[in-house]
Enzyme design. Structure first.
Site, PDB file in Angstrom:
ATOM      1  N   ARG A 149       0.824  -1.211   0.000  1.00 52.42           N
ATOM      2  CA  ARG A 149       0.000   0.000   0.000  1.00 52.42           C
ATOM      3  C   ARG A 149       0.859   1.262   0.000  1.00 52.42           C
ATOM      4  NH1 ARG A 149      -4.172  -0.515   4.853  1.00 52.42           N
ATOM      5  NH2 ARG A 149      -4.753   1.550   4.034  1.00 52.42           N
ATOM      6  N   TYR A 163      -4.855  17.974  -4.592  1.00 50.97           N
ATOM      7  CA  TYR A 163      -4.988  19.171  -3.769  1.00 50.97           C
ATOM      8  C   TYR A 163      -4.239  18.982  -2.452  1.00 50.97           C
ATOM      9  CZ  TYR A 163      -8.659  16.493  -1.315  1.00 50.97           C
ATOM     10  OH  TYR A 163      -9.358  15.531  -0.627  1.00 50.97           O
ATOM     11  N   MET A 165      -3.859  20.024   1.718  1.00 46.19           N
ATOM     12  CA  MET A 165      -4.785  20.380   2.794  1.00 46.19           C
ATOM     13  C   MET A 165      -4.071  20.432   4.140  1.00 46.19           C
ATOM     14  SD  MET A 165      -6.981  16.931   3.613  1.00 46.19           S
ATOM     15  CE  MET A 165      -7.597  17.741   5.098  1.00 46.19           C
ATOM     16  N   SER A 241     -13.580  17.177   8.492  1.00 47.15           N
ATOM     17  CA  SER A 241     -13.447  18.191   7.446  1.00 47.15           C
ATOM     18  C   SER A 241     -14.214  19.461   7.777  1.00 47.15           C
ATOM     19  CB  SER A 241     -13.951  17.633   6.109  1.00 47.15           C
ATOM     20  OG  SER A 241     -13.118  16.587   5.651  1.00 47.15           O
TER      21      SER A 241
END
Length: 277
Positions: A149, A163, A165, A241
Site C-alpha cells: 500500500r 490538492y 490540505m 473536514s
C-alpha cells in the site's frame, strides 16, 4: 499521555506543474516537435515498479498545462528526476508554475492505540526509551505488512485530481489540541466515507509536514471525474473536514500514456492507452 498517532511512509512524491509555451512548439518544425516529444516519452517510460515511475497529466484551466508526478524511493532520486526533466530539450518550452513535495503516508490511529495498550500491559511507560524502542520495532513489522500500500503503482485511471490540505490550528478549533480518542473517532468516520467510494476512486494520501507549505497532499484517480465532486462534497460534512479541514488549490486533468506525448505536443487531446495484456 498518548497524543501523536504513528504513521508509515512509502514513496517520496514530487508534483511538478508547468505552463507550456505553445507558440514555441507551434513554430518548431515537425521533426523538431517529434524530437522534443520523444525525449519526454523516453523519460516517462524509464521508470519501474521497483525504483519508481512518473505519470503525465494534461491539466484543465489556467493553473498549469502539464503536471508530472514523480514517485521515487528517496528525495535524492526525486532530485534526479527533477534534474532529468529540466535537462530535457522540451523543457525550454516549460515554465514552472508550482510544485509539491510529500511522502506517501498511512495514518495509524487505531494501530497506535492498540500498540499503546499492548506496550502498557507489558509494563512499559509511554515516552521512555524502552517504550520508544518497542514501538519502533512494532511499526517496522507493520511497515512490512502494508508495504504494497505504501509503494503502490499510480492507478491507470483517466482523471486525476490533486490538492493540498491542512488541519485547522485556530484559537477556537485546533486539531492538534483535541484528545487522541476524539481525533481517532473522526478519522474513522472520515475513512468510512472514503471506503464507500473504493470502487470508483483511488486515493493516494501523502504527508508533507516539514516538506512543503501544507500538511498533506491528496491525489485522486477515477474513470469518471464527477466522482471527485461527489466524494469531496460528502466528506465536507464529516466532522474532521467540517470543523478542522483547510483546503488548498485544486488541480484537475487527464492522465495520458507516454506513447501519447507526440499527440499532446501536436495539440491533440492525448489518450490513456490500456496496458497490453
Amino acid at each position: 499521555m498518548l497524543t501523536v498517532p504513528e504513521t508509515l511512509e512509502g514513496w517520496c512524491l514530487l508534483h511538478q506543474m508547468f505552463r507550456v509555451s505553445w507558440p514555441a512548439l507551434v513554430q518548431a518544425t515537425n521533426d523538431e516537435r517529434a524530437e522534443l516529444a520523444q525525449g519526454l516519452r523516453e523519460f516517462l517510460e524509464r521508470g519501474s515498479d521497483t525504483d519508481g515511475t512518473t505519470i503525465a497529466v494534461a491539466m484543465l484551466g489556467h493553473k498549469a498545462d502539464l503536471m508530472l508526478v514523480h514517485a521515487r524511493r528517496s528525495f535524492d532520486a526525486l532530485v534526479q528526476a527533477q534534474l532529468d526533466v529540466a535537462r530535457l530539450p522540451i523543457a525550454e518550452a516549460f515554465e514552472a508554475t508550482t510544485s509539491y513535495v510529500s511522502v506517501v503516508e498511512l495514518g495509524m490511529y487505531d494501530m497506535t492505540a492498540k500498540l499503546h495498550e499492548q506496550l502498557t500491559a507489558q509494563g512499559l511507560e509511554h515516552g521512555t526509551d524502552d517504550y520508544r524502542a518497542a514501538q519502533k520495532a512494532a511499526m517496522q513489522v507493520q511497515h512490512g505488512r502494508v508495504s504494497s500500500r505504501l509503494y503502490t503503482a499510480f492507478p491507470a485511471r483517466r482523471y486525476v485530481c490533486f490538492y493540498p490540505m491542512d488541519k485547522r490550528r485556530g484559537e477556537i478549533k485546533n486539531w492538534y489540541s483535541a484528545p487522541f480518542e476524539t481525533r481517532a473517532a473522526m478519522m474513522r468516520e472520515h475513512g468510512h466515507i472514503g471506503r464507500l467510494y473504493a470502487g470508483e476512486v483511488t486515493q493516494i494520501i501523502s504527508g508533507s509536514i516539514g516538506f512543503d507549505d501544507w500538511e498533506w497532499g491528496v491525489d485522486l484517480f477515477a474513470d469518471d471525474p464527477v466522482v471527485f465532486k461527489r466524494l469531496i462534497y460528502e466528506m465536507r460534512f464529516d466532522e474532521a473536514s467540517a470543523d478542522y479541514g483547510e483546503f488548498g488549490p485544486f488541480y484537475t486533468g487527464v492522465q495520458f500514456s507516454p506513447s501519447e506525448v507526440a499527440a499532446w505536443v501536436e495539440g491533440t487531446t492525448p489518450a490513456l492507452v490500456p496496458a497490453a495484456g
